[in-house]
Enzyme design. Structure first.
Site, PDB file in Angstrom:
ATOM      1  N   LYS A   1       0.870  -1.234   0.065  1.00 58.99           N
ATOM      2  CA  LYS A   1      -0.044  -0.177   0.109  1.00 58.99           C
ATOM      3  C   LYS A   1       0.882   1.328   0.136  1.00 58.99           C
ATOM      4  O   LYS A   1       2.021   1.173   0.871  1.00 58.99           O
ATOM      5  CB  LYS A   1      -0.933  -0.032   1.284  1.00 58.99           C
ATOM      6  CG  LYS A   1      -2.105   0.866   0.972  1.00 58.99           C
ATOM      7  CD  LYS A   1      -3.135   0.493   2.272  1.00 58.99           C
ATOM      8  CE  LYS A   1      -4.258   1.549   1.733  1.00 58.99           C
ATOM      9  NZ  LYS A   1      -5.626   1.191   2.488  1.00 58.99           N
TER      10      LYS A   1
ATOM     11  N   GLU B   1     -19.647  -5.072   9.529  1.00 56.18           N
ATOM     12  CA  GLU B   1     -20.653  -4.225  10.248  1.00 56.18           C
ATOM     13  C   GLU B   1     -21.643  -5.074  11.040  1.00 56.18           C
ATOM     14  O   GLU B   1     -22.279  -4.799  11.972  1.00 56.18           O
ATOM     15  CB  GLU B   1     -21.448  -3.258   9.434  1.00 56.18           C
ATOM     16  CG  GLU B   1     -20.366  -2.122   8.915  1.00 56.18           C
ATOM     17  CD  GLU B   1     -19.477  -2.482   7.840  1.00 56.18           C
ATOM     18  OE1 GLU B   1     -19.745  -3.524   7.313  1.00 56.18           O
ATOM     19  OE2 GLU B   1     -18.647  -1.600   7.490  1.00 56.18           O
TER      20      GLU B   1
ATOM     21  N   ARG C   1     -25.725  -1.556   6.536  1.00 55.59           N
ATOM     22  CA  ARG C   1     -25.513  -3.099   6.249  1.00 55.59           C
ATOM     23  C   ARG C   1     -25.812  -3.706   7.358  1.00 55.59           C
ATOM     24  O   ARG C   1     -25.979  -5.167   7.348  1.00 55.59           O
ATOM     25  CB  ARG C   1     -23.815  -3.247   6.460  1.00 55.59           C
ATOM     26  CG  ARG C   1     -23.182  -2.977   5.100  1.00 55.59           C
ATOM     27  CD  ARG C   1     -22.791  -3.913   4.324  1.00 55.59           C
ATOM     28  NE  ARG C   1     -22.623  -3.739   3.024  1.00 55.59           N
ATOM     29  CZ  ARG C   1     -21.391  -3.966   2.100  1.00 55.59           C
ATOM     30  NH1 ARG C   1     -20.305  -4.596   3.039  1.00 55.59           N
ATOM     31  NH2 ARG C   1     -21.275  -3.582   1.054  1.00 55.59           N
TER      32      ARG C   1
HETATM   33  C1  TPP Z   1     -18.916  -1.529   4.017  1.00 55.55           C
HETATM   34  C2  TPP Z   1     -17.915  -0.758   4.076  1.00 55.55           C
HETATM   35  N1  TPP Z   1     -17.202  -0.589   5.522  1.00 55.55           N
HETATM   36  C3  TPP Z   1     -16.254   0.182   5.753  1.00 55.55           C
HETATM   37  C4  TPP Z   1     -15.492   0.897   4.323  1.00 55.55           C
HETATM   38  C5  TPP Z   1     -14.524   1.880   4.779  1.00 55.55           C
HETATM   39  N2  TPP Z   1     -13.237   1.439   4.096  1.00 55.55           N
HETATM   40  C6  TPP Z   1     -12.807   1.716   2.614  1.00 55.55           C
HETATM   41  S1  TPP Z   1     -11.659   1.179   2.250  1.00 55.55           S
HETATM   42  C7  TPP Z   1     -11.469   0.168   3.730  1.00 55.55           C
HETATM   43  C8  TPP Z   1     -10.200  -0.779   3.647  1.00 55.55           C
HETATM   44  C9  TPP Z   1     -10.141  -1.687   2.542  1.00 55.55           C
HETATM   45  O1  TPP Z   1      -9.005  -2.472   2.842  1.00 55.55           O
HETATM   46  P1  TPP Z   1      -8.634  -3.323   1.354  1.00 55.55           P
HETATM   47  O2  TPP Z   1      -9.658  -3.876   0.918  1.00 55.55           O
HETATM   48  O3  TPP Z   1      -7.410  -4.281   1.939  1.00 55.55           O
HETATM   49  O4  TPP Z   1      -8.021  -2.333   0.481  1.00 55.55           O
HETATM   50  P2  TPP Z   1      -6.645  -1.445   0.557  1.00 55.55           P
HETATM   51  O5  TPP Z   1      -6.998  -0.010   0.929  1.00 55.55           O
HETATM   52  O6  TPP Z   1      -5.661  -2.317   1.481  1.00 55.55           O
HETATM   53  O7  TPP Z   1      -6.059  -1.369  -1.037  1.00 55.55           O
HETATM   54  C10 TPP Z   1     -12.232   0.496   4.522  1.00 55.55           C
HETATM   55  C11 TPP Z   1     -12.552  -0.085   5.920  1.00 55.55           C
HETATM   56  C12 TPP Z   1     -16.181   0.810   3.346  1.00 55.55           C
HETATM   57  N3  TPP Z   1     -15.877   1.267   2.388  1.00 55.55           N
HETATM   58  N4  TPP Z   1     -17.241  -0.083   3.065  1.00 55.55           N
END
Ligand code: TPP
Ligand code: DXP
Ligand code: MG
Length: 633
Positions: free
Chosen positions: A283, A370, A398
């Site tokens: 990342k 969630e 959710r």
């Molecule tokens: C249902 C939901 N919960 C929380 C989020 C907030 N959120 C956005 S990106 C993220 C982390 C995602 O991690 P990953 O899928 O590993 O992607 P990376 O940023 O590491 O590339 C979170 C918790 C969201 N977008 N949707």
């Protein structure tokens, strides 16, 4: 590194078709340019940066190998899709990213034919891609479908529901697991540990060999034999988690080796059935401030690309509602040893960093889960703990059934600290908390509060926490009017509104964030202003009394008018046999796009000028005729 022109290769790419004209040898230098462009662009607009830096090579390889847009790329969450936007004809418009009338921060079907699925919430990609694969099979099309999902998004139940179905179905589908060992903050959970084991030393190299084996397009008998062999190795070969779900597991492979990725994808594209390609990325890749602190660079404001420092001049001043909540949580936790706090993967955004450090035993990051977060709170509350679920309004959607079935129906004392209620601004409609008052106020047993300022927010949180049943406090993104917050943990009487100004013929009934503009407008109208505080229970006695003294009533809320707080007032008046002209001001019956919060509030007529204009128009109209979504006589 120069974060400006020249981008000699990138400027030749106006669509993936241009990309496919390049020899493979030019992909690595193009990746460098794309990364530089991305950094320069986001430094001027703000937005999600670290995830996109990690998907530069993957995005190039996907558009190089797959026949997009006919082949479908489904990005999960979509916060990593800026390189995809840049390569699919939107490079010049990146300057408008997340601004009003500009490019959206997430894939959006009506923005580009390359955005095959609208997104913003996580863990939907495998379901959507499976649906597309079924549609392709139905129409006899040879279209390929690829879901790209991060290790964080993979922690959500929906991702597994989809794997479970797609694997059984034998859907023609490629799932790319983009594993960077990060969610917004470091990823958590047994699955994350499992991925780490997959990558560890011996396993990594043995799986790389395994991956090569899979890349041979095996005839069915050999494939069966291979699966049987892998099955026997099941205790030691971690790829079998996905294999057991019916997927061909390939990897892990280096997600920053663009030519390696192209080769792998060429091979995988030829395979039928459910494939899972596990790629390893970093990342923030290629930008040292983001590599060093991927959490801080997950989402950023404007910054100086050369130093990585805040270029927006971070405005000091009153704390945000998130900070008010975080401070309250620590103070209440110090006073109440049974307090526990739960976050579904939003430690920073929800203001839980200090709590997680001071009270690590009472802090639970459950991953992007969630539904589990809410039911977990229910279980904790059953057995004497005092849970606080810190959650964004949009993500609580959710866990709606869990809120009803697992909490409210059993009248369990759970506090919901609901952040980002109302319009959130640049993230747009996927993240707007436009509906929580509508979807919460119909739930029996639940107390629903809307603080109008920071001090009231703290009091309401204490009120919720001391209440013997479930209670929710919903507050907006950013700062309030700047009221000093006292350090006490005092509570408010439940269901009691307060009069903030006595006026003449008209009464403004304000919920939460709209109290401030209501007070402004009231000066010009000589209106009474009531700070309603509670959407549920409403202060019925005060409402009856106010209605009896005023000719006209106006409700104001930063929530959909449909079913919201104003609707609650209307129902209450009707139930009490009170007939008064009532104007309901709130969010319209459409999705409000991205922009700044201020711009969007003005667009919806919810700033002081818009409120005044709406009331004047309404008063001028003898028949009380007006826009049906805002007006009830
Ligand atoms: C249902 C939901 N919960 C929380 C989020 C907030 N959120 C956005 S990106 C993220 C982390 C995602 O991690 P990953 O899928 O590993 O992607 P990376 O940023 O590491 O590339 C979170 C918790 C969201 N977008 N949707
Ligand atoms: C992509 C995503 O869901 C989060 O990164 C979200 O954009 C955070 O929003 P805030 O900036 O309001 O915390
Ligand atoms: Mg990740």
């Amino acid at each position: 590194m120069p974060y400006s022109k020249p981008y000699p290769l990138l400027e030749r790419i106006d669509s993936p078709a241009d990309l496919r004209q390049l020899p493979e040898s030019e992909l690595a230098p193009l990746a460098d340019e794309l990364r530089r462009f991305l950094i320069a662009s986001v430094s001027k607009t703000g937005g999600h940066l670290a995830a996109g830096l990690g998907t530069v090579e993957l995005t190039l390889a996907l558009h190089y190998v797959y026949n997009t847009p006919d082949d479908r790329l489904v990005w999960d969450v979509g916060h990593q899709s800026y390189p995809h936007k840049i390569l699919t004809g939107r490079r010049e418009r990146m300057a408008s990213l997340r601004q009003r009338h500009g490019l959206a921060g997430f894939p959006k079907r009506d923005e580009s034919p390359y955005d095959s699925f609208g997104v913003g919430h996580s863990s939907t990609s495998i379901s959507a891609a499976t649906g597309m694969a079924i549609a392709a099979a139905h129409s006899g099309s040879d279209r390929r479908v690829v879901a790209i999902i991060g290790d964080g998004a993979m922690t959500a139940g929906q991702a597994f529901e989809a794997l479970n179905h797609a694997g059984d179905l034998g859907a023609n589908l490629l799932v790319i697991l983009n594993d960077n060992d990060m969610s917004i903050s470091p990823n958590v959970g047994a699955l994350s540990n499992y991925f780490a084991r997959l990558l560890s030393g011996r396993m990594y190299s043995s799986m790389r060999e395994g991956g090569k084996k899979v890349l041979r397009n095996l005839p069915p008998v050999a494939e069966l034999a291979r699966r049987a062999e892998e099955h026997m190795k099941g205790m030691v070969v971690p790829g079998t988690l996905f294999e057991e779900m019916g997927f061909n597991y390939i990897g892990p492979v280096d997600g920053h080796d663009v030519t390696g990725l192209v080769k792998t994808l060429h091979n995988v594209r030829a395979l039928k059935g459910p494939q899972l390609l596990h790629i390893v990325t970093r990342k923030g890749k290629g930008y040292s401030p983001a590599e060093d602190n991927p959490c801080a660079y997950h989402g950023v404001g404007k910054f100086d690309p050369h130093t990585g420092t805040d270029a927006g001049g971070g405005k000091p001043g009153a704390p945000t509602y998130t900070q008010v909540f975080g401070d309250w949580l620590c103070d209440m936790a110090a006073a109440d040893p049974e307090l526990v706090a739960i976050t579904p993967a939003m430690r920073e955004g929800s203001g839980l960093v200090e709590f997680s450090e001071r009270f690590p035993q009472r802090y639970f990051d459950v991953g992007i889960a969630e539904q589990h977060a809410v039911t977990l709170a229910g279980g904790m509350a059953c057995d004497g703990l005092h849970p606080v679920v810190a959650i964004y309004s949009t993500f609580l959607q959710r866990a709606y059934d869990q809120t009803i079935h697992d909490i409210a129906l059993q009248n369990l004392p759970v506090t919901f600290a609901i952040d980002r209620a109302g319009l959130v601004g640049p993230d747009g409609p996927t993240h707007a908390g436009a509906f929580d008052l509508s979807y919460l106020r119909c739930i029996p047993n639940l107390v629903v509060m809307t603080p109008a300022d920071e001090a009231e927010c703290r009091r309401m949180l204490s009120t919720a926490h001391r209440h013997a049943g479930p209670a929710a406090v919903r507050y907006p993104r950013g700062r309030g009017p700047g009221l000093a917050v006292e350090p006490d943990l005092d509570t408010l009487p439940i269901g009691r509104a307060e009069s903030r100004r006595e006026g003449g013929r008209i009464a403004l009934l304000a919920f939460g964030s709209l109290l401030a503009p209501a007070l402004e407008v009231a000066e010009q109208l000589d209106a009474t202003v009531i700070n309603m505080r509670f959407v549920k229970p409403l202060d019925e006695a005060l409402l009856r009394e106010v209605a009896s003294r005023h000719e006209r009533l106006v409700t104001l809320e930063e929530n959909a008018v449909a079913g919201g707080a104003g609707a609650a007032v209307l129902e209450c008046l009707q139930a009490n046999g009170v007939q008064r002209p009532l104007l309901q001001l709130g969010l319209p019956d459409r999705f409000v796009e991205h922009g700044t919060r201020e711009e969007l509030l003005a667009e919806c007529g919810l700033d002081a000028a818009g409120i005044l204009e709406a009331i004047n128009r309404w008063q001028a109209d003898e028949n009380c005729a007006g826009r049906a979504d805002r007006l009830v006589c």
